[in-house]
Design an enzyme around this catalytic site. Structure first.
Site, short mmCIF file in Angstrom:
data_model
loop_
_atom_site.label_atom_id
_atom_site.label_comp_id
_atom_site.label_asym_id
_atom_site.label_seq_id
_atom_site.Cartn_x
_atom_site.Cartn_y
_atom_site.Cartn_z
N ARG A 1 0.01 -34.59 -17.40
CA ARG A 1 -1.10 -34.57 -18.35
C ARG A 1 -1.32 -33.18 -18.91
NH1 ARG A 1 -6.23 -37.76 -16.48
NH2 ARG A 1 -4.95 -39.45 -17.35
N SER B 1 -18.20 -12.97 -25.70
CA SER B 1 -17.15 -13.02 -26.72
C SER B 1 -16.35 -11.73 -26.79
CB SER B 1 -17.76 -13.31 -28.10
OG SER B 1 -18.52 -14.49 -28.08
N ASN B 2 -16.93 -10.64 -26.32
CA ASN B 2 -16.29 -9.32 -26.39
C ASN B 2 -15.87 -8.98 -27.83
OD1 ASN B 2 -15.51 -6.92 -25.13
ND2 ASN B 2 -13.42 -7.60 -24.82
N GLN C 1 -15.78 -21.04 -25.68
CA GLN C 1 -16.65 -20.34 -26.63
C GLN C 1 -15.96 -19.05 -27.08
OE1 GLN C 1 -20.53 -19.90 -24.72
NE2 GLN C 1 -21.26 -21.68 -25.83
N ARG D 1 -10.61 2.42 5.16
CA ARG D 1 -10.40 3.41 6.22
C ARG D 1 -10.47 4.84 5.69
NH1 ARG D 1 -4.86 2.59 8.60
NH2 ARG D 1 -5.68 0.46 8.64
N GLY E 1 0.81 -1.21 0.00
CA GLY E 1 0.00 0.00 0.00
C GLY E 1 0.85 1.26 0.00
N ILE F 1 -6.62 -3.93 -1.01
CA ILE F 1 -8.01 -4.30 -1.31
C ILE F 1 -8.93 -3.09 -1.27
CG2 ILE F 1 -7.65 -6.62 -0.42
CD1 ILE F 1 -9.33 -5.82 2.02
N ASP F 2 -8.47 -1.96 -0.67
CA ASP F 2 -9.33 -0.77 -0.57
C ASP F 2 -9.42 0.01 -1.87
OD1 ASP F 2 -9.51 -1.47 2.06
OD2 ASP F 2 -8.23 0.13 2.82
#
Length: 778
Positions: A580, A544-545, A587, A252, A160, A207-208
């Site tokens: 794997r 799809s934008n 889509q 805050r 921050g 996150i603020d």
């Protein structure tokens, strides 16, 4: 160059993705990469404790390149694959019994694969702590010594405004710290000369979303998502018991979380520090608004309180008081490599899709100015220091939550506005409709919903919507109005007749490429049908934008979230089973947006799109890359990898063909399976970003309609004709909202492939390749 990265202050979702991106990019650019555990406290502690106990730092576990690998660029990446501490950092165990240990080691070298799989991890795997010691000159002197001992003089800080301020102070003091270390004979003259300057770059983890000069901070969208999930879960209980709920959220000095949660979650009242209630006592203002909602039959009440909420006398407003009356790491490395002693420390931010580089302290000072303006009761200044979207969101909340007794507009200016959904369902369609309906009722307009697209219009399936009737639409996915792909050309004359029959004075379509096509047909139909000489708008909504000229469509964020969730589960299965490769089909039609951005967000190693196509040479290179990559993996450990393929990438090299080819060529190195995500990508509950964006754009559409209706009313009724500008598509272009007349948009559209001729995300494929080391592992 040796670069270290640390996370400081509070943790936020996305910090691990930043560390991963910085580490991989740095290695690809030829740098040595290090992580600092426990933030600035780790800088102060360094590796001294471990060295005193063991006599030297832990040995590095390097990976020798296979004999077949000869290219210098490949050897460079291979020599930086793993250094032995990746699993310890990820597992958080600090040590293995009788084996390696992180205890006493805080500045640690990491390799390309040491940060693999950090995408989906929350918090910060390298830890964060607020360090009192680092705030002292002695602590910063020790931190400088620890960095120089490891040969590090470039630092990436994710935190921050306090963390970034500390970084800039450290940079400013660095020359004097080096001089003092030299005078104490703790470093040699050669070390002092080599590390004379410290390079700093900051990324905002908060996150603020409280940092100025950037639209979004790392972790803010996830925090908003969690709040909206909580609100969606509370709604059913609140409705069942006709109950009021008060939610307190973090913030805050910044009300962004509370404001956007109020918009996206359909709250009744919000408290934010930048705009406190105007009246005193504030309880009366809040209760009046809530009572008005109850009078029209609303059964539930949601009030959101920001952690730093205050009244106009700067007294705190807490939840218990209220209850009584009621996507950046790559740019960071580039900034460090380009830095000189004369350049300022930079903060990496984002402004409408564009990664920006701004002077760090300028951003910090502007952020702190907001808090000072609130303390000075200068709330207008506090609002002005936030970005324009913040103010628009507040206006949007007011427009969609307030229930007025008397409409704003006089009767002669009121309209009958028809709203239609077109094409495939997309997250945010219902939120946009809710915002438009409530704005209409506030102004005095009549909102008409056309059900089931143009087929429903021809069947007179038109209903009037109410304020309370759309109350719960904000969190609903799909299309409440019903939608299909039928165009007005099925019977243009009958469409015009229906417009006249219902006295439709303006028309709003929410949908994808079909809505764009429909608007084009209606605009051209003005030559023959006067009923179409009304304001007509298209609000892009498609997963799809693929609507030309706009960087975002409603639903695309929800779809990407669904893709990431699905791929996280698939990748877990791929790694657990054995080595794997999963070929995941998405889509998107002839537009590769979902596949490309999904590949970036999930760490996929290969992506196929319609824009780039597929051919045999490409597939041969891809198989070679997978074989090389699996041959370099740590022995005895299963590794799953993703290949993302757009459904229309090739009509010949289908998902089944691709999977069978990988399975055959993988031999003993890797297996292959496929998964088609299909309509799951349309998502369920719309994401908070899509909801908030829907409100913002929908209200812009309503203002556009009113403006062009006023221009039409100024003309003579006998010769009244709508201009080409009155049939337009609302688009997001860089940092602004732009209206594009539908005829102008045709010039930028690839009508055959149903997408724009140019896309802002086209270069992301190169970044996807770079972050998996593909350019170096040919």
């Amino acid at each position: 160059m040796k670069i270290a990265i640390l996370t400081s202050g509070g943790d936020s979702a996305g910090m691990n993705a930043v560390v991963r991106s910085v580490v991989k990019t740095g290695i690809l650019k030829g740098c040595e990469m290090w992580v600092v555990r426990e933030g600035y406290e780790g800088l102060v502690r360094g590796n001294t404790e471990y060295v005193q106990t063991h006599g030297s730092d832990a040995p590095l576990l390097k990976t020798e390149p296979p004999s077949a690998v000869t290219e210098a660029s490949t050897i460079n990446v291979v020599n930086n694959l793993r250094f032995g501490d990746g699993n310890l950092l990820r597992d958080g165990t600090c040590d293995y019994t009788g084996g390696r240990s992180l205890n006493g080691r805080y500045i640690i070298r990491v390799g390309f694969d040491d940060v693999r799989g950090w995408f989906a991890e929350g918090g910060t795997l390298i830890g964060t702590a607020r360090s009192k010691t680092f705030r002292t000159p002695e602590g910063r002197l020790t931190a400088a010594h620890n960095l120089i001992k490891e040969g590090i003089d470039a630092l990436v800080v994710c935190g921050g405004d306090g963390s970034l301020t500390g970084a800039d102070v450290f940079r400013a003091e660095w020359p004097s710290l080096v001089a003092e270390l030299l005078s104490q004979s703790k470093i040699t003259e050669a070390q002092a000369k080599e590390h004379a300057h410290l390079k700093i770059v900051g990324l905002v983890g908060s996150i603020d979303n409280d940092m100025s000069m950037t639209d979004m901070t790392i972790g803010a969208p996830t925090a908003l998502h969690r709040i909206c999930e909580a609100m969606d879960n509370i709604n059913s209980t609140a409705f069942s018991h006709s109950r009021a709920f008060v939610l307190e959220v973090m913030g805050r000095h910044c009300g962004w979380l509370a404001l956007l949660a109020g918009v996206a979650g359909g709250a009744d009242f919000i408290f934010i520090p930048e705009r406190p209630p105007k009246s005193m006592p504030w309880e009366d203002e809040m209760c009046a608004a809530i009572q008005h909602h109850r009078e029209v039959g609303k059964r539930k009440t949601i009030v959101i309180v920001a952690e730093g909420a205050i009244d106009c006398e700067l007294k705190p407003i807490k939840a218990e008081y209220v209850k009584e009356p009621t996507l950046q790491g790559v740019e960071a490395v580039s900034a460090l490599l380009e830095a000189t002693p004369e350049t300022p420390s930079y903060m990496i931010g984002v402004q409408e899709n564009k990664i920006t580089r701004v002077p760090l302290m300028e951003a910090v000072e502007m952020t702190q100015a907001v808090a000072q303006a609130v303390k000075d009761k200068d709330f207008e200044k506090a609002m002005s220091l936030r970005d324009p979207e913040f103010a628009e969101s507040l206006d949007g909340f007011t427009a969609t939550s307030a229930l007025v007794k008397e409409p704003v507009l006089p009767k002669e200016k009121r309209l009958r506005i028809a709203i239609m959904h077109m094409g495939a369902p997309a997250g945010g369609m219902n939120a946009a409709t809710r915002a438009a309906v409530r704005y209409c009722l506030r102004q005095g307009h009549t909102p008409l919903a056309i059900q089931n697209g143009f087929r429903g219009l021809l069947d007179d399936n038109i209903i009037q919507l109410s304020w309370l009737g759309v109350d719960s639409w904000m969190a609903r996915g799909g299309s409440e109005l019903g939608t299909n792909r039928a165009l007005p050309s099925i019977d243009l004359g009958a469409v015009a007749a229906t417009f006249q029959k219902f006295n439709i004075g303006a028309f709003m379509m929410i949908g994808g490429f079909e809505a764009f096509n429909a608007l084009l047909i209606l605009e051209e139909g003005r030559k023959h049908y006067p009923a179409f000489h009304i304001p007509m708008v298209h609000l892009p909504a498609t997963i799809s934008n693929n609507v030309p000229m706009t960087e975002f469509s409603l639903g695309s964020d929800t779809s990407l979230n669904a893709l990431v969730d699905a791929c996280d589960a698939i990748k877990q299965s791929a790694s657990a089973s054995r080595n794997r490769v999963f070929v995941v089909e998405t889509q998107g039609g002839k537009c590769g947006y979902i596949a490309t951005m999904g590949a970036l967000a999930t760490g996929a190693c290969i992506v196929y799109t319609p824009e780039a196509g597929m051919n045999l040479d490409m597939l041969r290179r891809d198989v070679r890359f997978l074989k090389t990559r699996y041959s370099l993996d740590e022995k005895g450990k299963s590794e799953g990898r993703l290949v993302i393929r757009n459904e229309a990438s090739s009509s010949v090299y289908t998902t089944e063909v691709l999977t069978n080819m990988f399975k055959e060529e993988g031999g003993s190195l890797f297996d292959a399976r496929s998964a088609s995500l299909g309509h799951t990508l349309q998502g369920g509950v719309p994401s908070p970003i899509d909801r908030a964006r829907a409100v913002r754009l929908s209200l812009k559409c309503m203002a556009f309609i009113e403006r062009h209706h006023a221009l039409l009313e100024a003309q003579s009724p006998k010769t009244r004709q709508a201009s080409g500008e009155s049939a337009a598509v609302i688009t997001i272009q860089s940092s602004s909202i732009e209206w594009v007349p539908v005829q102008e948009m045709v010039k930028h559209a690839d009508m055959k492939n149903r997408r724009g001729k140019h896309s802002w995300w086209e270069g992301v494929t190169e970044l996807v390749d770079a972050l998996v080391g593909r350019p170096s592992l040919k």
